[in-house]
Design a protein around this motif. Sequence first.
Motif, mmCIF file in Angstrom:
data_model
loop_
_atom_site.group_PDB
_atom_site.id
_atom_site.type_symbol
_atom_site.label_atom_id
_atom_site.label_comp_id
_atom_site.label_asym_id
_atom_site.label_seq_id
_atom_site.Cartn_x
_atom_site.Cartn_y
_atom_site.Cartn_z
ATOM 1 N N ASN A 158 -90.699 -52.798 -42.323
ATOM 2 C CA ASN A 158 -90.798 -53.476 -43.620
ATOM 3 C C ASN A 158 -89.740 -54.549 -43.875
ATOM 4 O O ASN A 158 -89.613 -55.015 -45.006
ATOM 5 C CB ASN A 158 -90.793 -52.476 -44.783
ATOM 6 C CG ASN A 158 -91.989 -51.558 -44.746
ATOM 7 O OD1 ASN A 158 -93.085 -51.976 -44.402
ATOM 8 N ND2 ASN A 158 -91.786 -50.295 -45.072
ATOM 9 N N ASP A 159 -88.982 -54.960 -42.864
ATOM 10 C CA ASP A 159 -87.997 -56.020 -43.072
ATOM 11 C C ASP A 159 -88.647 -57.307 -43.577
ATOM 12 O O ASP A 159 -88.136 -57.949 -44.495
ATOM 13 C CB ASP A 159 -87.223 -56.314 -41.787
ATOM 14 C CG ASP A 159 -86.064 -55.363 -41.555
ATOM 15 O OD1 ASP A 159 -85.734 -54.586 -42.480
ATOM 16 O OD2 ASP A 159 -85.490 -55.406 -40.452
ATOM 17 N N PHE B 180 -89.677 -57.022 -47.266
ATOM 18 C CA PHE B 180 -88.526 -57.166 -48.164
ATOM 19 C C PHE B 180 -88.025 -58.607 -48.175
ATOM 20 O O PHE B 180 -87.629 -59.125 -49.218
ATOM 21 C CB PHE B 180 -87.398 -56.213 -47.752
ATOM 22 C CG PHE B 180 -87.567 -54.841 -48.312
ATOM 23 C CD1 PHE B 180 -86.852 -54.433 -49.418
ATOM 24 C CD2 PHE B 180 -88.459 -53.944 -47.743
ATOM 25 C CE1 PHE B 180 -87.008 -53.168 -49.950
ATOM 26 C CE2 PHE B 180 -88.631 -52.677 -48.260
ATOM 27 C CZ PHE B 180 -87.902 -52.286 -49.371
ATOM 28 N N PHE C 34 -82.021 -58.848 -49.893
ATOM 29 C CA PHE C 34 -82.962 -57.746 -50.097
ATOM 30 C C PHE C 34 -83.067 -56.889 -48.835
ATOM 31 O O PHE C 34 -83.094 -55.657 -48.914
ATOM 32 C CB PHE C 34 -84.340 -58.286 -50.477
ATOM 33 C CG PHE C 34 -84.583 -58.326 -51.954
ATOM 34 C CD1 PHE C 34 -85.594 -57.585 -52.527
ATOM 35 C CD2 PHE C 34 -83.790 -59.104 -52.773
ATOM 36 C CE1 PHE C 34 -85.811 -57.608 -53.892
ATOM 37 C CE2 PHE C 34 -83.993 -59.141 -54.131
ATOM 38 C CZ PHE C 34 -85.014 -58.394 -54.700
ATOM 39 N N VAL C 35 -83.114 -57.520 -47.674
ATOM 40 C CA VAL C 35 -83.179 -56.780 -46.415
ATOM 41 C C VAL C 35 -81.885 -55.981 -46.227
ATOM 42 O O VAL C 35 -81.922 -54.800 -45.851
ATOM 43 C CB VAL C 35 -83.415 -57.729 -45.218
ATOM 44 C CG1 VAL C 35 -83.347 -56.983 -43.898
ATOM 45 C CG2 VAL C 35 -84.749 -58.445 -45.356
ATOM 46 N N LYS D 236 -81.860 -52.993 -48.511
ATOM 47 C CA LYS D 236 -82.775 -51.957 -47.992
ATOM 48 C C LYS D 236 -82.119 -51.191 -46.856
ATOM 49 O O LYS D 236 -82.142 -49.951 -46.827
ATOM 50 C CB LYS D 236 -84.079 -52.581 -47.510
ATOM 51 C CG LYS D 236 -85.049 -51.557 -46.899
ATOM 52 C CD LYS D 236 -86.154 -52.220 -46.121
ATOM 53 C CE LYS D 236 -85.718 -52.675 -44.790
ATOM 54 N NZ LYS D 236 -86.045 -51.902 -43.630
ATOM 55 N N ARG D 237 -81.492 -51.905 -45.943
ATOM 56 C CA ARG D 237 -80.833 -51.253 -44.811
ATOM 57 C C ARG D 237 -79.666 -50.381 -45.278
ATOM 58 O O ARG D 237 -79.440 -49.298 -44.731
ATOM 59 C CB ARG D 237 -80.344 -52.301 -43.816
ATOM 60 C CG ARG D 237 -81.486 -52.981 -43.086
ATOM 61 C CD ARG D 237 -80.990 -54.029 -42.152
ATOM 62 N NE ARG D 237 -82.083 -54.636 -41.407
ATOM 63 C CZ ARG D 237 -81.911 -55.563 -40.483
ATOM 64 N NH1 ARG D 237 -80.689 -55.969 -40.172
ATOM 65 N NH2 ARG D 237 -82.938 -56.073 -39.855
ATOM 66 N N ILE E 67 -81.010 -47.115 -46.649
ATOM 67 C CA ILE E 67 -81.429 -46.230 -45.552
ATOM 68 C C ILE E 67 -80.202 -45.544 -44.934
ATOM 69 O O ILE E 67 -80.217 -44.334 -44.686
ATOM 70 C CB ILE E 67 -82.225 -47.019 -44.487
ATOM 71 C CG1 ILE E 67 -83.592 -47.425 -45.052
ATOM 72 C CG2 ILE E 67 -82.372 -46.196 -43.200
ATOM 73 C CD1 ILE E 67 -84.360 -48.398 -44.181
#
Length: 93
Positions: free
Chosen positions: A33-34, A37, A81-82, A85-86, A89
């Motif tokens: 999903n990178d 995002f 955003f990426v 997200k990372r 996680i």
Amino acid sequence: MIAFIPFIKDDIMLALIDSVIIAMSLVLHREKNDFTFLAFGLIALTISESFFIMTGVERFMRHSLFGIMPMWLPILWAYAFVAIKRSIIILNK
């Protein structure tokens, strides 16, 4: 990428450099999903920044995108955003 802003005055060149860094980052380490995002960050934050600028909350000295904001800004937000997200996680592990 933020460190380049004061040194590279050409917004197109800065946008290209940022894009190359992002592309290299995604080629070297791509997660699920990178791209979703990245696209969401690009679109959502371009719209959000536009509202902030129109209401006078923000002002930019560089106006290379739509005559209101620097061209590199949405690209930087997209990768943010990426990165967020990372980070989430990693924190959830």
